[in-house]
Design an enzyme around this catalytic site. Structure first.
Site, PDB file in Angstrom:
ATOM      1  N   PHE A   1       0.839  -1.308  -0.037  1.00 39.74           N
ATOM      2  CA  PHE A   1       0.048  -0.099  -0.144  1.00 39.74           C
ATOM      3  C   PHE A   1       0.856   1.368   0.065  1.00 39.74           C
ATOM      4  CE2 PHE A   1      -4.655   1.240   0.860  1.00 39.74           C
ATOM      5  CZ  PHE A   1      -5.342  -0.085   0.433  1.00 39.74           C
TER       6      PHE A   1
ATOM      7  N   GLN B   1      -7.872  14.792   2.885  1.00 41.54           N
ATOM      8  CA  GLN B   1      -7.287  14.065   2.065  1.00 41.54           C
ATOM      9  C   GLN B   1      -8.060  13.869   0.730  1.00 41.54           C
ATOM     10  OE1 GLN B   1      -6.357   9.705   2.706  1.00 41.54           O
ATOM     11  NE2 GLN B   1      -4.330  10.600   2.845  1.00 41.54           N
TER      12      GLN B   1
ATOM     13  N   HIS C   1      -7.914  11.358  -2.222  1.00 34.36           N
ATOM     14  CA  HIS C   1      -7.500   9.955  -2.668  1.00 34.36           C
ATOM     15  C   HIS C   1      -7.174  10.275  -4.036  1.00 34.36           C
ATOM     16  CE1 HIS C   1      -6.966   5.797  -3.425  1.00 34.36           C
ATOM     17  NE2 HIS C   1      -7.248   5.239  -2.312  1.00 34.36           N
TER      18      HIS C   1
ATOM     19  N   LEU D   1     -14.528   5.246  -5.058  1.00 31.78           N
ATOM     20  CA  LEU D   1     -13.011   4.805  -5.038  1.00 31.78           C
ATOM     21  C   LEU D   1     -12.583   3.667  -5.768  1.00 31.78           C
ATOM     22  CD1 LEU D   1     -10.902   6.050  -2.889  1.00 31.78           C
ATOM     23  CD2 LEU D   1     -11.398   4.118  -1.495  1.00 31.78           C
TER      24      LEU D   1
ATOM     25  N   GLU E   1      -6.253   1.879  -3.312  1.00 32.99           N
ATOM     26  CA  GLU E   1      -4.690   1.985  -3.420  1.00 32.99           C
ATOM     27  C   GLU E   1      -4.305   0.402  -3.587  1.00 32.99           C
ATOM     28  OE1 GLU E   1      -3.184   5.311  -1.327  1.00 32.99           O
ATOM     29  OE2 GLU E   1      -1.867   3.752  -0.012  1.00 32.99           O
TER      30      GLU E   1
ATOM     31  N   ARG F   1      -0.650   9.224  -0.487  1.00 34.79           N
ATOM     32  CA  ARG F   1      -1.685   9.883  -1.261  1.00 34.79           C
ATOM     33  C   ARG F   1      -1.520  11.217  -1.806  1.00 34.79           C
ATOM     34  NH1 ARG F   1      -6.609   6.662   1.877  1.00 34.79           N
ATOM     35  NH2 ARG F   1      -5.917   4.488   1.040  1.00 34.79           N
TER      36      ARG F   1
ATOM     37  N   HIS G   1     -11.617  12.477   0.304  1.00 36.65           N
ATOM     38  CA  HIS G   1     -11.838  11.067   0.743  1.00 36.65           C
ATOM     39  C   HIS G   1     -11.707  11.001   2.144  1.00 36.65           C
ATOM     40  CE1 HIS G   1     -11.287   6.725   0.928  1.00 36.65           C
ATOM     41  NE2 HIS G   1     -10.160   6.834   1.483  1.00 36.65           N
TER      42      HIS G   1
ATOM     43  N   ARG H   1      -2.806  11.170   5.984  1.00 36.30           N
ATOM     44  CA  ARG H   1      -3.020   9.737   6.388  1.00 36.30           C
ATOM     45  C   ARG H   1      -2.673   8.801   5.424  1.00 36.30           C
ATOM     46  NH1 ARG H   1      -6.474   5.652   5.628  1.00 36.30           N
ATOM     47  NH2 ARG H   1      -8.091   6.987   4.596  1.00 36.30           N
TER      48      ARG H   1
END
Lengths: 239, 574
Positions: free
Chosen positions: B115, B235, B237, B247, B250, B281, B347, B389
């Protein structure tokens, strides 16, 4: 590129109506939009009182299950172009059948969720847990892989003729939930659960009509899972 | 109707349910949620939950600690990051014992994949740290925690909309909520109240968040004088499905997917040479936006391609089935055959109501607590995510700090008296509803909401600057007024979602103001907050958290230093 569509929606407001009525809304929509987009447009622009559930808008939460041109499904996962139209660009929307209507497209899901409670829908294992994870082979996990994807939208149970005829019948969703734990190698309450699903209004009321499979938005072979439960129940009884 | 419980939990996502399970070992617990519990937005989480299990290759909690700190652009508080990372392994094992059906390795252990921002040996190379259940990890955990809550005897109140959280003399005594089905007000009195109401991505036009993610409880607390911490950090994404914002996990890049521009270049090689498409991200989002701004979007349009064509079809089918379905349904694309058009999508909110490591809500930047009030999950800011994050740390945050809040509540309720909710509080809420319903004419919520969301997207998303933010703050005033003048056609009590949407709109705009104000304050670029007029990170002036307080004059800002224990801030390179 947009086209004209008619949203024909079954309405019922318990504070005003004695019987359901129908409303029609004309909408310009791109055929690649979702049925839910049409509902939101109507609520935002023409009739704020139109009532429906919605949340994730991409087929993972199960809120917007309803009857779309005669077939249960998720409004957020059904594109306008994929609705089988009756030739006149009309999209007929109704609440899920066989559940009490609260208002417009919103049904009371309590009877549906209550069925799940009857099958002990949780992993039961009272052995002292190991330090690390309980091992489970990919092959063993394969057995429950489809059943864990259920989002409990209610499409299956409310499309089941056995449920229409017998409101005490557990229904496909609760039976699938029972399957999910009975076939999980980590669970230790198989016998209790089998007992609860083989009672009078349980497993044997499934007549393999396959409506549940046809409407499941997650494409789960629910009838197939119930058939495996039936085989296990018979085997246990014989053994 | 009045209900009496030892613990009241608001929100039935991962944080609320994990806390409910814990608190139920010490007393009665009510969980209220505006949806059904299994429909919380936690269920949409796809890719994974982070923990250095080392099941696939060597890993350590210390590397996880480092990655999280670096990922946060050094704005995360290192004392709490350490707590989270060290508790991660125990947490995942416990979830497994509770029934979560994680994907497995051939030996039957919990499988792990790569990730963004997860590395071994302090940034040397990508590591497999994300535990997952195909691409339905949130769904798998949400269901298990709901099921176990039921087993524990937690009482659920589904489809209850919280209208107020009552705090008097620094003590929270419960909440007032509307039962959607009947339109009746219910009063919940509790020794301890935990707010776990999730995120508020619906502030932005393009978002991966559910329609229900409107931040109601944060806005209520803000109005009640509780500060909001680090609201400028929102954030985006990198890979939202173009046009829809849905979404694409990831995990797709973790399994080998790569990003391509119009020239077919793997452009992440230029932005993060070591870990490329698996950079954090904020960096990947900016890289995509830069490619588009410089004319290398696909066909000159505002998206790039996420390419999975070279990934083994079996891996796509087994580990990414859900996103394959999304691509097929919404775009008519088979990701094994065609690249996926993607664009950054709003996100995750790093900011929220400030808490200590045990979920106690702080009423100021000095650490004073509100007695009886707790928060956990996305609505809370314990500050493990800082300015950005890392993927898989949100689910970990919810279960680690949900449990800790539940344990703290367990000891608090032993010695705490019950508060009271005065009839006057309920009357005020009722009057507010009546005023909304009695208004003869006014705009519908939908039109105001769409314009507001477009404005936030335009002036306060991936890139920001002073002129835009100052404009935005001016422009939000009339929106607040319009939201206060809405007309509601539906005058009924039964399931009045029009009323609900009007209330939610007020909350969205309230939080929009907090975000815009906080973003204007912070004159630097850090993590997800990227100021074109202040492109560099400024540790001398800004290694601190923003606390926004709502006052009668407007929003006041105060600041709190970041806790640095182990890793000194350095330039962030991957």
């Amino acid at each position: 590129m947009t086209e004209q569509y008619i949203f024909r929606i079954r309405r019922f407001d318990p504070e005003k109506d004695t019987a359901p009525r129908w409303d029609e809304f004309r909408l310009e929509m791109d055929p690649a939009q979702r049925v839910l987009d049409g509902l939101i447009t109507i609520k935002d622009e023409s009739d704020g009182s139109l009532t429906f559930r919605r949340s994730c808008a991409h087929g993972v939460c199960g809120s917007c299950a309803m009857k779309i041109n005669g077939r249960n499904g998720l409004a957020c996962q059904t594109l306008i172009k994929d609705v089988p139209l009756a030739g006149d660009s009309t999209i007929v929307l109704e609440p899920l059948p066989a559940l009490p209507v609260i208002k417009d497209l919103v049904v009371d899901m309590e009877p549906f969720f209550a069925k799940n409670q009857e099958v002990a829908p949780y992993l039961i294992n009272k052995e002292t847990p190991p330090e690390r994870e309980r091992l489970q082979s990919p092959e063993d996990q394969q057995k429950i892989l489809q059943s864990i994807t259920c989002i409990m939208c209610g499409s299956c149970t409310s499309s089941c003729p056995s449920f229409w005829a017998d409101k005490e019948y557990l229904g496909p969703s609760a039976l699938l939930k029972a399957y999910r734990f009975i076939f999980d190698t980590r669970d230790r309450a198989v016998d209790e659960r089998l007992e609860s699903v083989t009672r009078l209004h349980g497993l044997w009321r499934c007549h393999s009509v396959f409506n549940c499979v046809e409407v499941c938005p997650k494409e789960i072979d629910i009838t197939g899972h119930i058939a495996k439960l039936k085989r296990l129940a018979v085997k246990k009884k014989l053994g | 109707m009045t209900h009496d419980f030892d613990t009241l939990v608001i929100g039935a996502g991962l944080a609320g349910l994990r806390a409910a399970i814990e608190a139920s070992r010490h007393g009665s617990v009510a969980v209220i949620t505006k949806l059904y519990p299994t429909r919380s937005h936690s269920g949409a989480a796809q890719g994974g939950i982070g923990a250095a299990l080392g099941n696939e290759e060597p890993d350590s909690p210390e590397w996880h600690f480092y990655d999280t700190t670096k990922g946060s652009d050094f704005l995360g508080d290192q004392d709490v990051i350490q707590v989270m990372c060290e508790d991660a392994i125990r947490t995942i094992v416990e979830l497994e014992h509770l029934g979560v059906p994680f994907s497995r390795t051939p030996e039957g252990k919990i499988a792990q994949r790569r990730f963004g921002g997860h590395t071994r040996e302090f940034g040397a190379a990508p590591v497999r740290r994300a535990c997952y259940s195909a691409d339905r990890t949130g769904h798998a955990i949400l269901f298990a925690l709901y099921e176990q809550s039921e087993l524990q005897g937690v009482t659920f109140f589904p489809e209850f909309q919280v209208l107020d959280i009552v705090i008097e003399n620094g003590r929270c005594s419960g909440a007032i909520a509307l039962h959607l089905k009947t339109g009746e007000l219910h009063v919940f009195i509790a020794r301890a109240t935990l707010v776990a109401s999730g995120g508020y991505g619906r502030i932005f036009k393009t978002t991966s968040n559910a329609i229900a993610s409107t931040g109601d409880c944060l806005s209520i607390l803000f109005n009640r004088g509780i500060p909001l911490e680090d609201m400028e950090f929102f954030q985006f994404h990198p890979t939202g499905l173009y046009g829809l914002g849905i979404l694409i996990t990831e995990g797709a890049r973790g399994e080998g997917g790569i990003l391509l521009n119009d020239k077919g270049e793997r452009f992440m090689e230029r932005y993060a040479p070591t870990i490329k498409d698996l950079a954090p991200r904020d960096m990947v989002s900016r890289a995509i936006m830069t490619e588009i701004r410089e004319g290398r979007g696909i066909g000159g349009r505002d998206y790039v391609h996420l390419d999975l064509r070279h990934v083994d079809r079996k891996i796509i089918e087994e580990r990414l089935p859900e996103i394959s379905t999304f691509c097929k349904i919404y775009m008519g694309i088979d990701p094994g055959e065609k690249p996926i058009p993607v664009l950054p999508t709003a996100h995750y909110a790093m900011g929220g109501v400030p808490t200590d490591v045990d979920g106690r809500v702080l009423k100021d930047e000095k650490g004073a607590v509100v007695e009886g009030l707790y928060a956990a999950g996305e609505c809370a800011c314990v500050s493990v995510h800082g300015a950005n994050r890392l993927g898989c740390n949100s689910l970990l945050d919810t279960v680690v700090f949900g449990r800790r809040a539940g344990m703290a509540i367990g000891s608090f309720i032993k010695q705490a008296d019950k508060g009271t909710i005065a009839a006057g509080e309920v009357d005020t809420v009722k009057d507010g509803i009546d005023a909304l319903l009695n208004r003869k004419n006014g705009e519908q919520a939908g039109a105001v909401r769409s314009a507001f969301q477009a404005l936030m997207m335009d002036k306060c998303s991936v890139y920001r600057n002073e002129a835009d933010l100052a404009d935005l703050i001016q422009e939000l005033r009339p929106y607040r007024e319009r939201a206060g003048r809405l007309g509601i056609k539906d005058k009924g009590k039964t399931f009045n979602t029009e009323l609900l949407e009007a209330i939610e709109l007020g909350h969205l705009i309230n939080l929009g103001e907090a975000i815009a104000g906080s973003a204007l304050q912070r004159e630097e670029s850090r993590g997800a907050h990227s100021r074109e007029d202040y492109p560099g990170r400024d540790d001398n002036a800004w290694l601190k958290h923003t606390f926004a307080f709502k006052t009668e004059r407007g929003i006041d800002f105060r600041f709190k230093p970041v806790t640095v224990t182990r890793f000194q801030p350095v330039e962030r390179k991957y």
